[in-house]
Write an enzyme that holds these catalytic residues in place. Structure first.
Site, PDB file in Angstrom:
ATOM      1  N   CYS A  77       0.774  -1.367  -0.046  1.00  0.00           N
ATOM      2  CA  CYS A  77       0.096   0.084   0.153  1.00  0.00           C
ATOM      3  C   CYS A  77       0.775   1.370   0.100  1.00  0.00           C
ATOM      4  CB  CYS A  77      -0.823  -0.044   1.346  1.00  0.00           C
ATOM      5  SG  CYS A  77      -1.986   1.278   1.199  1.00  0.00           S
ATOM      6  N   CYS A  81       0.123   5.112   6.700  1.00  0.00           N
ATOM      7  CA  CYS A  81      -0.628   4.945   8.062  1.00  0.00           C
ATOM      8  C   CYS A  81       0.374   4.283   9.104  1.00  0.00           C
ATOM      9  CB  CYS A  81      -1.858   3.799   7.746  1.00  0.00           C
ATOM     10  SG  CYS A  81      -3.011   4.720   6.680  1.00  0.00           S
ATOM     11  N   CYS A  84       0.260   0.376  10.476  1.00  0.00           N
ATOM     12  CA  CYS A  84      -0.162  -0.716   9.533  1.00  0.00           C
ATOM     13  C   CYS A  84       1.177  -1.348   8.726  1.00  0.00           C
ATOM     14  CB  CYS A  84      -0.902  -0.109   8.352  1.00  0.00           C
ATOM     15  SG  CYS A  84      -1.594  -1.105   6.980  1.00  0.00           S
ATOM     16  N   CYS A 121     -16.320  -9.652   5.891  1.00  0.00           N
ATOM     17  CA  CYS A 121     -15.576  -8.423   5.349  1.00  0.00           C
ATOM     18  C   CYS A 121     -14.412  -8.654   4.653  1.00  0.00           C
ATOM     19  CB  CYS A 121     -15.353  -7.675   6.654  1.00  0.00           C
ATOM     20  SG  CYS A 121     -16.404  -7.427   8.014  1.00  0.00           S
ATOM     21  N   CYS A 152     -19.198  -6.627   3.562  1.00  0.00           N
ATOM     22  CA  CYS A 152     -18.563  -5.499   3.908  1.00  0.00           C
ATOM     23  C   CYS A 152     -17.279  -5.357   3.109  1.00  0.00           C
ATOM     24  CB  CYS A 152     -18.384  -5.345   5.502  1.00  0.00           C
ATOM     25  SG  CYS A 152     -17.519  -3.817   5.944  1.00  0.00           S
ATOM     26  N   CYS A 212     -19.406   1.746   8.178  1.00  0.00           N
ATOM     27  CA  CYS A 212     -18.666   1.133   9.157  1.00  0.00           C
ATOM     28  C   CYS A 212     -17.464   1.919   9.415  1.00  0.00           C
ATOM     29  CB  CYS A 212     -18.208  -0.519   8.914  1.00  0.00           C
ATOM     30  SG  CYS A 212     -17.257  -1.299   9.938  1.00  0.00           S
ATOM     31  N   ARG A 284     -18.286  -2.848  17.701  1.00  0.00           N
ATOM     32  CA  ARG A 284     -17.517  -3.777  17.531  1.00  0.00           C
ATOM     33  C   ARG A 284     -16.240  -3.744  18.410  1.00  0.00           C
ATOM     34  NH1 ARG A 284     -16.513  -4.234  12.029  1.00  0.00           N
ATOM     35  NH2 ARG A 284     -18.450  -5.565  11.792  1.00  0.00           N
TER      36      ARG A 284
END
Length: 346
Positions: A77, A81, A84, A121, A152, A212, A284
């Site tokens: 990616c 972030c 991550c 998901c 999702c 979400c 959640r």
């Protein structure tokens, strides 16, 4: 024999101030920082009691949604972030992979359903999907829907055309976390703005897809930043139908890989305030359960958490094994929540 308890006496409830603060029937979008701070500052038992009043108004008290999360495209990616392991900017030892084949994704979905999951998901490590990938993405959604599970996706930022395509395919939920407060956000991510995230949420919401969106606790943020994150979500024009609260799982090689652990009681308070501020949302207990004791998880359920991820892995993070979750549910008298039980779901 009749057992008398103080809860039957109106003056006992009034003395806590609870009846003056929270109306379980009310859904608000105008929370102030001071009001949320006042909730965080309540004595712990009062806060949990208030959260339970709200929780039981909209949900069955002992039902918890079981979701499964699959990484359909891992690593590589371009975002930075700080939490991550999938960022190409950090040396985490994670190899990038291509988008999974549709049939492999559906085979994993069948296993998840057999294990009791009612929501599936699918997450891809992208800044945003390429248009050429949308056919495969939509085929995954259609295949999972045919199994009777909620669908999702989390794919990063979306264009208006891509959101429209997902809506036409029948996607139930789209995950796009705000992560933290707007003020603290630049300390975690620099490759996209907070407004980018809010814009994607607005496109998803306007397309009729359930949202979400939640955040992560334990990234070095202040208590005020945690309030700011919840205030952002609770004051959206429409509350996210699903609100994941993650406890940071430090990943070696990332800027946040050596972050300090979150105080467990503070984390439970976060769950409780989320439940009170967004009463009709599924809250959640997401990443971080691998680090939590059974007692901490039980307190989170008492505070209003009513969704978990099941399966041994969340993208690249560990998650409790299926048998461990089943034993905990049996101890607590918790049963799985049926699909499409969220009272605010579209």
């Amino acid at each position: 024999m009749t057992i008398q308890t103080r809860i039957d006496k109106p003056e006992a409830i009034e003395s806590t101030g609870i009846s003056r603060r929270t109306n379980p029937d009310e859904t608000r979008h105008d929370w102030t920082r001071a009001e949320l701070q006042a909730l965080f500052d309540l004595p712990f038992n009062d806060l949990l009691f208030e959260a339970q009043l709200v929780h039981r108004r909209w949900f069955k008290a002992n039902e918890v949604q079981m979701s499964t999360l699959l990484s359909i495209k891992t690593g590589g990616c371009p975002e930075d972030c700080g939490y991550c392991a999938q960022s190409a900017k950090f040396d985490t030892g994670l190899k990038a992979s291509k988008l999974m084949e549709v049939e492999k994704v559906l085979a994993e979905a069948r296993k998840a359903k057999e294990a009791g999951a009612t929501r599936y998901c699918m997450g891809a490590a992208w800044r945003e999907p390429k248009d050429r990938d949308m056919d495969m993405i939509c085929a995954m959604i259609e295949g999972v829907k045919e199994m009777g599970m909620e669908t999702c996706m989390t794919l990063g930022m979306l264009s208006g055309q891509q959101v429209h395509r997902l809506a036409q395919t029948g996607l139930d939920y789209y995950n796009h976390n705000v992560d933290t407060s707007e003020e603290y956000y630049p300390n975690v991510i620099s490759t996209r703005t907070y407004q980018d995230r809010l814009d994607t949420l607005e496109r998803v919401r306007n397309a009729g897809i359930n949202v979400c969106s939640g955040g992560i606790v334990g990234m070095g943020e202040s208590p005020d930043d945690r309030i700011g994150m919840l205030m952002t979500l609770a004051n959206l024009d429409e509350h996210p139908q699903s609100v994941p609260i993650n406890m940071l799982m430090p990943m070696e090689g990332t800027p946040l890989g050596r972050s300090e652990k979150v105080d467990p009681i503070d984390f439970v308070r976060m769950i409780a305030v989320a439940r009170i501020a967004m009463p009709k949302s599924v809250v959640r207990l997401a990443a971080g359960r691998e680090l939590m004791s059974e007692e901490l998880q039980a307190l989170c359920f008492m505070a209003g958490a009513n969704s978990i991820f099941v399966g041994d892995k969340l993208l690249t993070a560990k998650n409790p094994e299926e048998d461990k979750d089943r034993r905990l549910f049996d101890k607590l008298g918790i049963v799985p929540m049926p699909a499409h039980s969220c009272p605010s779901e579209k």
